[in-house]
Scaffold this motif. Structure first.
Motif, PDB file in Angstrom:
ATOM      1  N   SER A   6       0.857  -1.174   0.000  1.00 14.48           N
ATOM      2  CA  SER A   6       0.000   0.000   0.000  1.00 14.48           C
ATOM      3  C   SER A   6       0.896   1.228   0.000  1.00 14.48           C
ATOM      4  CB  SER A   6      -0.875  -0.015   1.256  1.00 14.48           C
ATOM      5  OG  SER A   6      -1.387   1.276   1.513  1.00 14.48           O
ATOM      6  N   ALA A  17       5.371   5.506  -7.185  1.00 11.52           N
ATOM      7  CA  ALA A  17       3.979   5.127  -7.459  1.00 11.52           C
ATOM      8  C   ALA A  17       3.350   6.098  -8.449  1.00 11.52           C
ATOM      9  CB  ALA A  17       3.174   5.082  -6.167  1.00 11.52           C
ATOM     10  N   PHE A  21       2.010   4.869 -12.155  1.00 14.02           N
ATOM     11  CA  PHE A  21       0.613   5.023 -12.579  1.00 14.02           C
ATOM     12  C   PHE A  21       0.515   5.972 -13.768  1.00 14.02           C
ATOM     13  CE2 PHE A  21      -0.479   3.065  -8.534  1.00 14.02           C
ATOM     14  CZ  PHE A  21      -1.650   2.379  -8.829  1.00 14.02           C
ATOM     15  N   TYR A  34      -3.386  11.776 -11.361  1.00 18.79           N
ATOM     16  CA  TYR A  34      -2.709  10.715 -10.605  1.00 18.79           C
ATOM     17  C   TYR A  34      -1.790  11.307  -9.544  1.00 18.79           C
ATOM     18  CZ  TYR A  34      -4.674   7.266 -13.684  1.00 18.79           C
ATOM     19  OH  TYR A  34      -5.557   6.462 -14.358  1.00 18.79           O
ATOM     20  N   ILE A  38      -2.840  10.437  -5.707  1.00 13.09           N
ATOM     21  CA  ILE A  38      -1.936   9.536  -4.974  1.00 13.09           C
ATOM     22  C   ILE A  38      -1.242  10.291  -3.840  1.00 13.09           C
ATOM     23  CG2 ILE A  38       0.127   8.097  -5.132  1.00 13.09           C
ATOM     24  CD1 ILE A  38      -0.816   7.425  -8.045  1.00 13.09           C
ATOM     25  N   SER A  41      -3.668  10.870  -1.047  1.00 13.02           N
ATOM     26  CA  SER A  41      -4.164   9.645  -0.403  1.00 13.02           C
ATOM     27  C   SER A  41      -3.373   9.342   0.869  1.00 13.02           C
ATOM     28  CB  SER A  41      -4.082   8.451  -1.360  1.00 13.02           C
ATOM     29  OG  SER A  41      -2.741   8.018  -1.542  1.00 13.02           O
ATOM     30  N   GLN A  50      -7.038   4.465  -2.131  1.00 11.19           N
ATOM     31  CA  GLN A  50      -5.898   3.580  -1.853  1.00 11.19           C
ATOM     32  C   GLN A  50      -5.191   3.287  -3.177  1.00 11.19           C
ATOM     33  OE1 GLN A  50      -4.708   2.182   1.012  1.00 11.19           O
ATOM     34  NE2 GLN A  50      -6.247   3.193   2.265  1.00 11.19           N
ATOM     35  N   TRP A  51      -3.894   3.183  -3.115  1.00 10.76           N
ATOM     36  CA  TRP A  51      -3.082   2.855  -4.293  1.00 10.76           C
ATOM     37  C   TRP A  51      -2.093   1.768  -3.895  1.00 10.76           C
ATOM     38  CZ3 TRP A  51      -4.877   4.961  -8.608  1.00 10.76           C
ATOM     39  CH2 TRP A  51      -5.702   6.084  -8.473  1.00 10.76           C
ATOM     40  N   TYR A  52      -1.948   0.775  -4.759  1.00 11.07           N
ATOM     41  CA  TYR A  52      -1.100  -0.380  -4.459  1.00 11.07           C
ATOM     42  C   TYR A  52      -0.117  -0.613  -5.599  1.00 11.07           C
ATOM     43  CZ  TYR A  52      -4.929  -1.345  -1.216  1.00 11.07           C
ATOM     44  OH  TYR A  52      -5.873  -1.251  -0.230  1.00 11.07           O
ATOM     45  N   CYS A  63       0.053  -2.636 -10.685  1.00 10.62           N
ATOM     46  CA  CYS A  63      -0.553  -1.635  -9.820  1.00 10.62           C
ATOM     47  C   CYS A  63      -2.071  -1.749  -9.844  1.00 10.62           C
ATOM     48  CB  CYS A  63      -0.151  -0.231 -10.267  1.00 10.62           C
ATOM     49  SG  CYS A  63      -0.677   0.210 -11.942  1.00 10.62           S
ATOM     50  N   GLY A  65      -5.686   0.695  -8.024  1.00 13.54           N
ATOM     51  CA  GLY A  65      -6.191   1.691  -7.093  1.00 13.54           C
ATOM     52  C   GLY A  65      -7.592   1.332  -6.643  1.00 13.54           C
TER      53      GLY A  65
END
Length: 163
Positions: A6, A17, A21, A34, A38, A41, A50-52, A63, A65
């Motif tokens: 995360s 990240a 993205f 983005y 991000i 967040s 949430q961004w992974y 990736c 979100g």
């Protein structure tokens, strides 16, 4: 071995990240979306957004979100999975499922009972617990299929929590 992280839990990864993205999903006009989403967040008071990132060793290979709305007409539905991506050379190994499962787990833990996504793909998300729900419409005049995954609550037993 792959690992999903995360970005909120690893704020030191925010710059990579954002770059990842943007590279995979943004046009020149949408790069700021983005970056802004991000970056903010990290300090959001609630679960969303949430961004992974999906790593294999130290390389980002995917990736995803989770956001409140994916630019689609069904504002009554949320949260939304967005921006799922797995590098082409890593496809075919179900690595996308690692990202999907992490997003589902975290959304469930945040109290959500469904997770939605919009896509033109048919056949992929069904393998991972999503089912077609309806057609949705984007502000730019296109439409997409809306999928839903039910996030079953944890069951409690005498030993603790079970799925």
């Amino acid at each position: 071995m792959v690992e999903v992280i995360s970005v909120r839990e690893h704020p030191e990864r925010v710059e990579e990240a954002i770059a990842y993205f943007q590279q995979k999903w943004a046009s020149e006009e949408s790069k700021a979306i983005y970056d802004d989403c991000i970056r903010h967040s990290l300090t959001a008071s609630g679960f969303l957004p949430q961004w992974y990132l999906l790593y294999q060793e130290e390389e980002i290979i995917g990736c995803v979100g989770v956001i409140s709305n994916d630019f689609i007409s069904r504002m009554d539905l949320y949260p939304w999975l967005c921006a799922l991506y797995v590098e082409e050379k890593y496809r075919g190994h179900a690595y996308g499922n690692y990202l999907l499962e992490r997003a589902k787990e975290d959304a469930r833990a945040a109290g959500y009972t469904q997770l939605y996504l919009c896509t033109d793909h048919v056949g992929y998300y069904e393998k991972y617990g999503f089912h077609y729900l309806a057609q949705g419409y984007h502000p730019w005049g296109e439409s997409s299929r809306i999928y839903e995954a039910e996030l079953l609550p944890y069951q409690q037993n005498e030993r603790g929590l079970l799925k």
